[in-house]
Design a protein around this motif. Structure first.
Motif, short mmCIF file in Angstrom:
data_model
loop_
_atom_site.label_atom_id
_atom_site.label_comp_id
_atom_site.label_asym_id
_atom_site.label_seq_id
_atom_site.Cartn_x
_atom_site.Cartn_y
_atom_site.Cartn_z
N ALA A 60 6.80 -16.56 14.31
CA ALA A 60 6.04 -17.39 13.81
C ALA A 60 5.19 -16.88 12.73
CB ALA A 60 5.39 -18.16 14.92
N PRO B 174 5.11 -13.98 5.62
CA PRO B 174 3.73 -14.13 5.14
C PRO B 174 3.06 -12.57 5.00
CG PRO B 174 3.98 -14.27 7.63
CD PRO B 174 5.23 -14.01 7.06
N VAL C 182 3.24 0.73 11.52
CA VAL C 182 2.62 0.48 10.49
C VAL C 182 2.81 1.47 9.33
CG1 VAL C 182 0.48 -0.68 11.71
CG2 VAL C 182 0.56 1.77 11.05
N ALA D 195 5.87 -6.52 4.49
CA ALA D 195 5.74 -8.05 4.03
C ALA D 195 6.33 -8.45 2.90
CB ALA D 195 4.16 -8.12 3.79
N SER E 275 -0.34 -8.83 13.75
CA SER E 275 1.19 -8.81 13.98
C SER E 275 1.48 -7.32 14.36
CB SER E 275 1.57 -9.12 12.57
OG SER E 275 1.26 -10.52 11.94
N LEU F 235 5.18 -8.60 14.95
CA LEU F 235 5.68 -8.13 13.57
C LEU F 235 6.32 -9.36 12.65
CD1 LEU F 235 7.41 -4.71 14.56
CD2 LEU F 235 5.25 -4.99 13.82
N THR G 277 -3.19 -7.66 11.11
CA THR G 277 -3.27 -6.67 12.11
C THR G 277 -2.73 -7.12 13.68
OG1 THR G 277 -5.48 -6.97 12.81
CG2 THR G 277 -5.32 -5.51 11.01
N TRP H 109 3.19 6.96 5.27
CA TRP H 109 2.36 7.40 6.54
C TRP H 109 3.48 7.60 7.79
CZ3 TRP H 109 -2.47 4.02 6.76
CH2 TRP H 109 -3.40 4.24 5.81
N ASP I 107 -9.95 0.99 11.55
CA ASP I 107 -10.99 1.92 10.55
C ASP I 107 -11.27 1.48 9.42
OD1 ASP I 107 -10.65 3.65 12.61
OD2 ASP I 107 -9.05 5.05 11.73
N TYR I 108 -10.32 0.66 8.73
CA TYR I 108 -10.49 -0.08 7.48
C TYR I 108 -10.55 -1.40 7.72
CZ TYR I 108 -9.34 -1.10 2.59
OH TYR I 108 -9.48 -1.68 1.45
N PHE J 227 0.89 -1.26 0.18
CA PHE J 227 -0.17 0.04 -0.02
C PHE J 227 0.75 1.24 0.17
CE2 PHE J 227 -2.54 3.26 2.45
CZ PHE J 227 -3.67 3.51 1.43
N GLN K 240 10.74 -6.07 8.04
CA GLN K 240 10.99 -5.29 9.14
C GLN K 240 12.07 -4.59 9.31
OE1 GLN K 240 7.92 -4.24 10.32
NE2 GLN K 240 6.42 -5.84 10.04
N GLY L 38 -0.65 -10.61 4.29
CA GLY L 38 -2.16 -10.73 4.37
C GLY L 38 -2.68 -9.79 3.10
N GLN L 39 -3.11 -8.62 3.49
CA GLN L 39 -3.53 -7.97 2.40
C GLN L 39 -2.57 -6.93 1.82
OE1 GLN L 39 -6.73 -7.95 0.78
NE2 GLN L 39 -6.80 -10.09 1.77
N GLY L 40 -1.29 -7.03 2.49
CA GLY L 40 -0.26 -6.17 1.82
C GLY L 40 -0.66 -4.74 1.95
N HIS L 41 -1.25 -4.33 2.91
CA HIS L 41 -1.29 -3.00 3.52
C HIS L 41 -0.29 -2.10 4.47
CE1 HIS L 41 -5.08 -3.64 1.24
NE2 HIS L 41 -5.32 -2.49 1.38
C1 LIG Z 1 -6.21 1.96 4.40
C2 LIG Z 1 -5.59 1.47 5.75
C3 LIG Z 1 -6.15 1.85 7.10
C4 LIG Z 1 -5.53 1.33 8.25
N1 LIG Z 1 -6.24 1.38 9.55
C5 LIG Z 1 -5.65 1.16 10.61
C6 LIG Z 1 -6.21 1.20 11.72
O1 LIG Z 1 -7.35 1.90 11.76
N2 LIG Z 1 -5.93 0.66 12.88
C7 LIG Z 1 -4.60 -0.05 12.82
O2 LIG Z 1 -4.16 -0.32 14.05
N3 LIG Z 1 -3.86 -0.12 11.55
C8 LIG Z 1 -4.38 0.57 10.55
N4 LIG Z 1 -3.95 0.32 9.52
C9 LIG Z 1 -2.59 -0.53 9.34
C10 LIG Z 1 -2.75 -2.03 9.31
O3 LIG Z 1 -3.36 -2.58 10.34
C11 LIG Z 1 -1.44 -2.60 9.14
O4 LIG Z 1 -0.75 -2.24 7.95
C12 LIG Z 1 -1.59 -4.24 9.10
O5 LIG Z 1 -0.43 -4.89 9.21
C13 LIG Z 1 -2.13 -4.57 7.56
O6 LIG Z 1 -2.50 -5.84 7.72
P1 LIG Z 1 -2.24 -6.84 6.29
O7 LIG Z 1 -3.07 -8.02 6.25
O8 LIG Z 1 -2.39 -5.87 5.09
O9 LIG Z 1 -0.79 -7.26 6.63
P2 LIG Z 1 0.38 -7.10 5.47
O10 LIG Z 1 0.76 -5.74 5.08
O11 LIG Z 1 0.14 -8.05 4.53
O12 LIG Z 1 1.59 -7.77 6.54
C14 LIG Z 1 1.94 -6.64 7.62
C15 LIG Z 1 2.90 -7.46 8.44
O13 LIG Z 1 2.59 -8.32 9.26
C16 LIG Z 1 3.27 -9.55 8.62
N5 LIG Z 1 2.14 -10.64 8.52
C17 LIG Z 1 1.04 -10.54 7.78
N6 LIG Z 1 0.28 -11.61 7.98
C18 LIG Z 1 0.91 -12.31 9.06
C19 LIG Z 1 0.59 -13.73 9.70
N7 LIG Z 1 -0.28 -14.46 9.47
N8 LIG Z 1 1.62 -14.12 10.85
C20 LIG Z 1 2.50 -13.54 10.99
N9 LIG Z 1 2.68 -12.28 10.22
C21 LIG Z 1 1.86 -11.58 9.22
C22 LIG Z 1 3.91 -9.36 7.30
O14 LIG Z 1 5.01 -10.30 7.27
C23 LIG Z 1 4.04 -8.02 7.57
O15 LIG Z 1 5.45 -7.85 8.22
C24 LIG Z 1 -4.45 0.61 8.15
C25 LIG Z 1 -3.82 0.25 6.97
C26 LIG Z 1 -4.32 0.85 5.59
C27 LIG Z 1 -3.54 0.58 4.47
#
Ligand SMILES: Cc1cc2nc3c(=O)[nH]c(=O)nc-3n(C[C@H](O)[C@H](O)[C@H](O)COP(=O)(O)OP(=O)(O)OC[C@H]3O[C@@H](n4cnc5c(N)ncnc54)[C@H](O)[C@@H]3O)c2cc1C
Length: 488
Positions: A228, A100, A447, A111, A175, A224, A173, A352, A164-165, A64, A485, A102-105
């Motif tokens: 695991a 791993p 994040v 990630a 993590s 993070l 989340t 961000w 929020d999203y 993202f 990370q 998840g949604q790459g956000h």
């Molecule tokens: C539009 C938007 C709104 C957001 N709003 C909020 C909010 O309101 N509150 C908040 O707290 N955060 C918020 N975030 C931040 C968000 O919670 C984190 O970026 C979160 O990690 C994204 O989840 P993801 O599934 O995309 O993870 P990814 O980006 O895919 O991964 C994030 C990290 O976690 C690791 N990871 C992913 N999955 C696993 C797993 N299964 N086991 C171990 N590690 C793993 C990845 O390797 C990477 O290091 C927001 C982000 C965006 C883009």
């Protein structure tokens, strides 16, 4: 149809400094590893698919943030938890880095993994069953919070805290922590986990909880991804309201806004409490709004405006009060996200800045950072400023300032990705903002995109660093997990 890599495609990694080539044999559906052409061992048979095509590798070399790009050598789309175990063991054996996704956000390559393996958790998205009256639900790590919410609400239940999203994965989340407007009442999402199912960096499939392998449990929540891969989580559920009342209360000055937020956080008048800052027409960030939500029946009574708003010093003429269905409230960002996507802004860079300030310094520090902020440096983004309550935040790795009411301060910048000079300048500005906050006992919520080195992480984790590093050695002895990370 799963995409099948061609016979010639290969996963390149490093084994003790030498190139490893993994070739796929379409006839036996198995993978063979060679080191300088010599067979080492086979990649396990999988229920899912291992992809090495350009599109899959390119997609997972982005996130993202659209700032960092690291190209993996292969992408696992697991067909089962067994696949995750098998490929983590494989990577562990050959010292291949993996992450791993998840949604790459993430916004800073968190990630991503150069030359290693990405495990996309999306296919691990089972939910439930949810039973009416139950206090928990077990979900796959790749499940999105939107789907968890819908499944729980169908039974009159809900996880207590949402980001929020909603289109973020549960594993993603958990993590990082998972903060939202309910956090002042119920902590972070990591504070509402009953049990986790994880695959350690050594490839062991384990269940952990506050009483079962507690050291692992506490190293994975907000950990993070360093110890695991989360493959499943049992989440706490509470009764859900059917409708909510949403309040948007404008303020003309920071001090009054913060004092009223603090009052509301400590009294717990509202189920949800956040706040936003925006610029006036001259470009000064001096417009504040408390966003608060009261839950209706069957969780609470019909909201009583007089009682809820008593003593607050908002600008009454600008207040907006709206009744909403509970899911519509949770999913309130969906229309703006659709508009951002439509306008092409979702694909912009997102350097961000996500900080947590000690409550005692919030007026000074947030005030100074807002004074220095320009609308151009925010772009079509948002500034969030809202209180948390320390007494509800228990996960050791979710680092919080020593203050009973820390404030989340987030500058969600959005800027054209091709203007790399501006992106770099904003990353430097993030770093300098972090240093100001760190100097008064604040921290970053990791994040965002704050340039961070190993020494910064040690300082970030402070008193829990030693235990975290020990857990890393125990559960990921070869140090293969989540290099993006930059912690170990
Ligand atoms: C539009 C938007 C709104 C957001 N709003 C909020 C909010 O309101 N509150 C908040 O707290 N955060 C918020 N975030 C931040 C968000 O919670 C984190 O970026 C979160 O990690 C994204 O989840 P993801 O599934 O995309 O993870 P990814 O980006 O895919 O991964 C994030 C990290 O976690 C690791 N990871 C992913 N999955 C696993 C797993 N299964 N086991 C171990 N590690 C793993 C990845 O390797 C990477 O290091 C927001 C982000 C965006 C883009």
């Amino acid at each position: 149809m799963p995409r099948t890599p061609s016979r010639r495609t290969a996963l390149r990694g490093l084994v003790a400094g030498s190139a490893v080539v993994i070739g796929f044999d379409p006839f036996t559906r198995s993978w063979a590893v060679t080191d300088s052409g010599r067979p080492l061992s086979g990649v396990p048979r999988l229920d899912g698919t291992l992809l090495t095509d350009d599109a899959s590798l390119g997609a997972d070399a982005d996130d993202f943030g659209h700032i960092v790009h690291r190209r993996p050598a292969a992408v696992l789309r697991p067909g089962s938890v067994r696949d995750v175990v098998a490929m983590v063991r494989f990577c562990n054996r050959h010292r291949l880095p993996l992450a791993p996704r998840g949604q790459g956000h993430g916004t800073n390559g968190q990630a991503q993994v150069e030359g290693g393996l990405i495990i996309e958790t999306g296919p691990l998205s089972s939910i439930g069953p949810v039973r009416t009256g139950s206090s928990h639900v077990t979900v796959g790590a790749g499940a999105k919070w939107s789907d968890v919410a819908k499944a729980a609400i169908a039974h009159g239940l809900t996880p207590p805290v949402f980001t929020d999203y909603l289109e973020l994965s549960v594993g993603g989340t958990l993590s990082v922590g998972g903060l939202g407007g309910q956090s002042h009442q119920s902590g972070a999402q990591v504070d509402n986990v009953v049990e986790l199912e994880v695959v350690t960096g050594a490839g062991e499939l384990l269940r952990c909880s506050p009483t079962r392998h507690p050291d692992l449990f506490h190293s994975v929540l907000a950990g993070l991804g360093q110890c695991a891969v989360i493959v499943g989580a049992t989440l706490r559920l509470v009764p859900a309201p059917e409708t909510v009342r949403h309040y948007l209360l404008p303020y003309a000055d920071l001090q009054t806004f913060l004092e009223d937020q603090q009052l509301l956080a400590t009294e717990g008048r509202f189920a949800y409490l956040e706040g936003q800052v925006s610029a006036d027409t001259a470009g000064a960030f001096n417009q504040f709004a408390i966003e608060a939500v009261a839950y209706g029946p069957p969780v609470g009574d019909t909201p009583d405006d007089t009682a809820l708003l008593r003593g607050l010093r908002y600008e009454t003429s600008g207040a907006q009060i709206t009744d909403l269905g509970y899911y519509d409230f949770l999913d309130r960002l969906a229309p703006s996200v659709a508009a951002l996507k439509e306008a092409g802004l979702w694909a912009y860079a997102h350097p961000w800045l996500n900080l947590v300030l000690p409550g005692r310094s919030t007026a000074d520090v947030a005030g100074a950072l807002l004074d220095a902020l320009t609308p151009a440096d925010l772009g079509p983004g948002v500034v969030l400023l809202y209180p948390l309550l320390r007494e509800h935040l228990h996960a050791p790795l979710l680092r919080m300032p020593e203050d009973p009411v820390p404030y989340l301060f987030a500058v969600l910048r959005t800027t054209p990705p091709e203007d790399t000079a501006t992106v770099r300048r904003l990353l430097n500005a993030n770093r300098s903002a972090y240093e100001k906050v760190q100097a008064v006992g604040g921290t970053q919520y990791p994040v965002g995109s704050v340039p961070f080195q190993h020494a910064d992480w040690k300082r970030h984790f402070g008193p829990v660093w030693k235990r975290f590093a020990e857990a890393r050695k125990t559960y990921d002895p070869k140090g293969i997990l989540v290099p993006g990370q930059g912690i170990f």
